[in-house]
Design an enzyme around this catalytic site. Sequence first.
Site, mmCIF file in Angstrom:
data_model
loop_
_atom_site.group_PDB
_atom_site.id
_atom_site.type_symbol
_atom_site.label_atom_id
_atom_site.label_comp_id
_atom_site.label_asym_id
_atom_site.label_seq_id
_atom_site.Cartn_x
_atom_site.Cartn_y
_atom_site.Cartn_z
ATOM 1 C CB SER A 299 2.863 -1.206 -14.110
ATOM 2 O OG SER A 299 3.413 0.069 -13.811
ATOM 3 N N GLY B 77 1.459 -2.721 -6.212
ATOM 4 C CA GLY B 77 1.439 -1.412 -5.565
ATOM 5 C C GLY B 77 0.104 -0.732 -5.764
ATOM 6 C CD GLU C 145 8.410 -4.386 -6.671
ATOM 7 O OE1 GLU C 145 7.188 -4.567 -6.752
ATOM 8 O OE2 GLU C 145 8.921 -3.486 -5.982
ATOM 9 C CG HIS D 58 9.774 -0.922 -2.562
ATOM 10 N ND1 HIS D 58 9.850 0.279 -3.245
ATOM 11 C CD2 HIS D 58 8.770 -1.617 -3.136
ATOM 12 C CE1 HIS D 58 8.919 0.285 -4.191
ATOM 13 N NE2 HIS D 58 8.243 -0.843 -4.142
ATOM 14 C CD1 TRP E 111 -2.329 -1.816 0.116
ATOM 15 C CD2 TRP E 111 -3.144 -1.058 2.071
ATOM 16 N NE1 TRP E 111 -3.488 -2.500 0.388
ATOM 17 C CE2 TRP E 111 -4.006 -2.064 1.569
ATOM 18 C CE3 TRP E 111 -3.456 -0.450 3.290
ATOM 19 C CZ2 TRP E 111 -5.159 -2.453 2.256
ATOM 20 C CZ3 TRP E 111 -4.595 -0.850 3.963
ATOM 21 C CH2 TRP E 111 -5.435 -1.832 3.446
ATOM 22 C CE LYS E 112 4.470 1.302 -4.310
ATOM 23 N NZ LYS E 112 5.177 1.703 -5.480
ATOM 24 C CD GLU F 34 8.043 3.406 -4.208
ATOM 25 O OE1 GLU F 34 7.442 3.184 -3.144
ATOM 26 O OE2 GLU F 34 7.510 3.231 -5.325
ATOM 27 N N GLY G 197 5.015 1.949 -10.764
ATOM 28 C CA GLY G 197 4.170 3.147 -10.743
ATOM 29 C C GLY G 197 4.135 3.901 -12.050
HETATM 30 P P1 PGA Z 1 3.118 -0.474 -8.738
HETATM 31 O O1 PGA Z 1 4.154 -0.664 -7.528
HETATM 32 O O2 PGA Z 1 2.274 -1.744 -8.793
HETATM 33 O O3 PGA Z 1 2.324 0.723 -8.384
HETATM 34 O O4 PGA Z 1 3.930 -0.315 -9.976
HETATM 35 C C1 PGA Z 1 4.765 -1.906 -7.284
HETATM 36 C C2 PGA Z 1 5.663 -1.786 -6.078
HETATM 37 O O5 PGA Z 1 6.234 -0.708 -5.861
HETATM 38 O O6 PGA Z 1 5.836 -2.750 -5.324
#
Ligand code: PGA
Length: 252
Positions: free
Chosen positions: A213, A234, A167, A95, A10-11, A97, A173
């Site tokens: 995505s 995500g 990933e 991750h 869910w971030k 991020e 995203g």
């Molecule tokens: P996303 O993110 O599905 O929005 O591309 C995936 C993730 O960051 O794990």
Amino acid sequence: MREKLIAANWKMNGTIAEALQFIAALKFESKSGPRCEVVICPPFTVLYALDEALSGSPFKLGAQNMHWEEKGAFTGEISPEFLAELNVRYVILGHSERRQYFSETDEMVNKKIAAALDKTITPIVCVGETLVEHEAGQTVTKVRGQMEKALKNLSAAGMEHLVWAYEPIWAIGTGKNATAQHAQKVASEMRTLLETKCGKSVAETMRILYGGSVKANNAGDFLKEKDIDGLLVGSASVDPKEFAAILSTITA
Ligand code: PGA
């Protein structure tokens, strides 16, 4: 046979109220129950409420990060023990991020993996290449390097529980998912590396997810691939209808 796993990342989204609504809606949307393991990774502030809301359901609880130390002067950090106390069974580690915005290094990820395994929390370790690396044909080198550093000095015991998430950073995203063929090729290279590091039988039990995505309309393509054992989702994971639709792509 490896059981498929779909994890929701869910971030930084979801208040307690929103999370409870999501779970009620997800239970409604997937009445017949998921045909795979499902892990919801909400923000830390929601874990306590979701531990209660998920009890007796097939959905498991995961976190998005943690510190490797048990306790001490680490302002703002969350320890493995705090997560274990809330029945958190999985934790996303490394991750992109976290690596990009919070300077998380391979060495930190390695320490976190050891600390999670120590508390029997299953790490979902994220690896993946940037667009520049992808275009330069460096995907496998980058991913292998991240994996080797992640595994450094880890004992074989417990390793089979590790989950990997491939990933590609350019797919996160962006709405531009990798093709299933590309993801399979990388996942197969990852398994080959795991064989040399941990032996064939352990490599065969470890699960490798694809993330980047993922939506209901492409999830099934990835899940058909031999070395892809699930998905890390995500943005599509915060919508209960879409997430339930992703879960329903697992038919067997
Ligand atoms: P996303 O993110 O599905 O929005 O591309 C995936 C993730 O960051 O794990």
